[in-house]
Design a protein around this motif. Structure first.
Motif, short mmCIF file in Angstrom:
data_model
loop_
_atom_site.label_atom_id
_atom_site.label_comp_id
_atom_site.label_asym_id
_atom_site.label_seq_id
_atom_site.Cartn_x
_atom_site.Cartn_y
_atom_site.Cartn_z
N ALA A 233 34.87 20.68 -34.24
CA ALA A 233 35.24 19.95 -33.02
C ALA A 233 34.84 18.49 -33.11
CB ALA A 233 34.60 20.60 -31.81
N GLU A 234 33.68 18.23 -33.65
CA GLU A 234 33.20 16.86 -33.81
C GLU A 234 34.14 16.06 -34.72
OE1 GLU A 234 28.85 15.87 -34.75
OE2 GLU A 234 29.85 15.51 -36.67
N GLU A 235 34.50 16.66 -35.85
CA GLU A 235 35.32 15.98 -36.85
C GLU A 235 36.77 15.80 -36.41
OE1 GLU A 235 37.13 17.27 -41.17
OE2 GLU A 235 35.06 17.85 -40.73
N LYS A 236 37.34 16.85 -35.82
CA LYS A 236 38.78 16.85 -35.54
C LYS A 236 39.14 16.40 -34.13
CE LYS A 236 39.54 18.52 -39.62
NZ LYS A 236 40.16 17.67 -40.66
N LEU A 237 38.13 16.37 -33.26
CA LEU A 237 38.43 16.07 -31.85
C LEU A 237 37.53 14.98 -31.28
CD1 LEU A 237 40.38 17.24 -29.66
CD2 LEU A 237 38.49 18.69 -28.93
N TRP A 238 36.24 15.24 -31.24
CA TRP A 238 35.32 14.40 -30.48
C TRP A 238 35.27 12.97 -30.97
CZ3 TRP A 238 34.53 15.91 -25.95
CH2 TRP A 238 33.53 15.37 -25.15
N ASP B 233 27.45 11.75 -26.87
CA ASP B 233 27.36 13.02 -27.60
C ASP B 233 27.65 14.15 -26.62
OD1 ASP B 233 26.56 11.63 -29.84
OD2 ASP B 233 24.44 12.18 -29.68
N ALA B 234 28.19 15.24 -27.14
CA ALA B 234 28.37 16.46 -26.36
C ALA B 234 27.51 17.54 -27.00
CB ALA B 234 29.84 16.86 -26.32
#
Length: 409
Positions: free
Chosen positions: A243-248, A256-257
């Motif tokens: 999620a961090e790499e592809k979205l956030w 940060d989430a």
């Protein structure tokens, strides 16, 4: 009088001791050790259930932000105010944040109590939609062949018990036919164990098939959790890192989430429990409103957007055809135009109205009940036709839509 008081006190203490022993025996004999954590973090601290500020109750992982982007403030930003009646309604629902966008411009932004634009809070089931977007990205990358691929390809425990016919699409459309017990109040439900327990993989892989997949809409958090494990198996990365790499990092998140885990170093609670700011939740909404695009880059595939917002052809427990749910997103088929939204149990909303280029984020601690059919009028075709598209949606949704439209005039 003193003797009577001592007798009452004595029997009261005996009763409490008996209850304490009984409760512990029940937990031990049933194996429901998660109840200890649940009780310690609810009743013993004055709460009746999970809260939007439970981040530190559990182990969690971090989705690191990228460069971050400023939101565009409209020229009339915060010029319009809520009416006294609408403000009273917001406060009765324990609202913490209310943001309204027209296109990419922020029209209205308001916070309550100590919540502000830097506060992170629990997404609850809004996270389900995020997981669905990640599944579509994995398909686009070839990590997953198709959303019609069997779950058993990634979860070997599903190669028996009839579960081998369940597909990823069945999970996305909430029609898996599994025996998960969905309840936000029952402490013995699968939901309670998934929230407070420490073995999500064991919990979801023990589910049994009880109805034919692909026939009936039955909202189950276990479906979303299975998608999380599929994502891990397919990509070789945790849900957080993917999620961090592809979205956030791609949508301009400014903070940060976080994602709650079932234990230290364990699995993300993919069915819920992402923590982010209201503004960053809005970035997810903008991505959906823009059909997967951010600044010209297609973050999640266009084909999935169209499939996601198309209600699956399913039966419902109400006896009417499904029009309320697509692929891990709620769909309200209004006469004025379709509304697509993510929803959490305590009234977390990311609402998009494509025909009006409207986006709403509402966070808080209360939600009104879902609209249901009046049992006394189930034979009245005119009545059913007049309400069928609202059944399954919480009545507060319509208040937020009306307020947002008023604020953008």
């Amino acid at each position: 009088m003193k003797k009577l008081f001592r007798k009452i006190l004595k029997y009261g203490l005996y009763t409490l001791l008996a209850l304490f022993i009984s409760l512990n025996l029940f937990v031990i004999l049933s194996g429901r050790f998660y109840l200890y954590k649940g009780i310690a973090n609810t009743y013993l601290v004055g709460e009746s259930g999970p809260t939007i500020y439970d981040l530190d109750v559990f182990a969690y992982s971090t989705l690191e932000k990228g460069q971050g982007e400023d939101l565009i403030l409209a020229q009339n930003y915060n010029k319009q105010k809520l009416s006294a009646a609408d403000r009273a309604f917001m406060e009765s629902m324990e609202t913490k944040a209310f943001l309204v966008f027209k296109g990419d411009s922020l029209i209205h932004e308001e916070y309550w109590d100590t919540h502000d634009k830097s506060t992170v809070s629990n997404s609850f089931s809004v996270a389900k939609t995020v997981v669905a977007l990640l599944i579509s990205i994995a398909v686009e990358e070839g990590k997953i062949t198709s959303i019609d691929e069997p779950v058993a390809t990634y979860i070997p425990e599903f190669k028996n018990g009839g579960r081998e016919i369940i597909t990823i699409r069945h999970l996305l459309s909430m029609s898996s036919g599994l025996d998960w017990e969905e309840s936000g109040k029952n402490p013995l439900s699968d939901n309670a164990e998934s929230y407070y327990g420490s073995d999500l993989y064991g919990l979801v892989t023990r589910q049994k098939l009880i109805t034919q997949p692909g026939e009936t809409f039955n909202y189950q958090s276990g479906n979303s959790q299975l998608l999380g494990f599929i994502l891990e198996k397919a990509t070789g990365k945790s849900v957080t890192k993917y999620a961090e790499e592809k979205l956030w990092k791609k949508i301009g998140a400014s903070h940060d989430a976080y994602w709650s885990l079932d234990k230290e170093g364990g699995a993300e609670k993919a069915f819920c429990c992402m923590y982010a700011t209201a503004r960053d939740y809005a970035r997810i909404g903008q991505l959906i409103l823009n059909k997967g695009k951010h600044k010209g880059e297609q973050i999640f595939p266009m084909w999935f957007y169209h499939e996601m917002i198309s209600p699956s052809a399913l039966n419902t427990a109400d006896g009417i055809k499904n029009s309320r749910y697509g692929l891990h997103i709620w769909t309200y088929m209004a006469k004025s135009g379709q509304v697509n939204y993510c929803r959490g149990i305590k009234g977390q909303y990311i609402i998009t109205v494509p025909g009006e280029d409207l986006l709403i984020v509402r966070l808080g601690s209360e939600r009104e009940a879902n609209i249901t059919l009046d049992p006394a009028r189930k034979g009245d075709k005119n009545y059913i036709e007049s309400v069928r598209n609202k059944v399954g949606h919480a009545s507060c949704l319509f208040h937020y839509l009306r307020m947002a439209r008023t604020l953008t005039k």
